[in-house]
Design an enzyme around this catalytic site. Sequence first.
Site, short mmCIF file in Angstrom:
data_model
loop_
_atom_site.label_atom_id
_atom_site.label_comp_id
_atom_site.label_asym_id
_atom_site.label_seq_id
_atom_site.Cartn_x
_atom_site.Cartn_y
_atom_site.Cartn_z
N ALA A 182 -16.01 2.27 17.11
CA ALA A 182 -15.61 0.88 16.88
C ALA A 182 -14.13 0.80 16.52
CB ALA A 182 -16.47 0.26 15.78
N TYR A 183 -13.67 1.72 15.68
CA TYR A 183 -12.25 1.76 15.32
C TYR A 183 -11.39 1.95 16.56
CZ TYR A 183 -7.98 3.35 12.96
OH TYR A 183 -6.69 3.49 12.52
N GLY A 184 -11.77 2.91 17.41
CA GLY A 184 -11.01 3.16 18.64
C GLY A 184 -11.01 1.96 19.57
N ALA A 185 -12.15 1.25 19.64
CA ALA A 185 -12.23 0.08 20.51
C ALA A 185 -11.31 -1.03 20.04
CB ALA A 185 -13.68 -0.41 20.56
N LYS A 187 -8.58 -0.69 18.24
CA LYS A 187 -7.19 -0.28 18.46
C LYS A 187 -6.81 -0.34 19.93
CE LYS A 187 -5.79 0.71 14.24
NZ LYS A 187 -4.66 0.00 13.61
#
Length: 278
Positions: A182-185, A187
């Site tokens: 979720a963090y990568g998405a 960003k």
Amino acid sequence: MNSTPAATPTTTPATTPGPAPAAAPAAGLLAGKVALVTGAGRGIGAAAARLFAREGARVLLAARTEEQLAAVTAEIRSAGGTADHVRCDLAEPDGVRAAVDRAAELYGRLDVAFNNGAAFTPPRPLDEVTEADFDHLYAVNLKGVWLAMSAQVAVMRATAGQGAIVNNSSVGSLGANPRLPAYGAMKRAVNSLTESAAVTYGPEGIRVNAVAPGNTRTRMIRTWEESDPGLSDRLAARNPLRRAAEPAEIAEAALWLLSDRASYVTGTVLRVDGGARA
């Protein structure tokens, strides 16, 4: 008795005084500019606020924790810089807009902004990410950046007439991110916002870029390592420089992108990862 006449003293012909020389411009890549930094209470944001002030900017620090903001602001002032702070939670739209407006109220303009503030949730695979965590990451890491950029463009347009924005992304946005999906998405979506804004506002003289840090000595990495011992060493072993970045090194990249030295750079996501993605 010696009657040799005394020597006539020599004098330098008087010159007509000219106008006083103009004061030398203040040194620094952000001399004369007003800068806003979110997430400025610690880590990369605090390092950026200190650096921008040393480089001549009048800086407004924004973050959630009053005590941290006050401490960094006092440090900048004691070093001779100009700084103030405002409490701001990126998940609160009215607070985000108020923080941006505060820069213009204090200093009369807004020239540059570093959207650094972000939230972090425990690393886990996609099917174990809670809905609450996903919503929180969206509200802070994506919607908060969108709100900030929208407000910053409006104030830059109305005051300075031009400007520069840098968003803090992550190398974790540039490919698969199975531990922080979720963090990568979020960003990765910030990268898209960055590129779209660069195309939209470039004709107005507002540049928009992002930095994508790799392994950096921040609270996020320390928190992650609590559930994954040895993480920092493994990450360091994967890049050619064999070490983590210091927050100040990420701040230096943001500084350059915000400065006039990067006047022909817009729409880029600059990796600052020690070569990990090379």
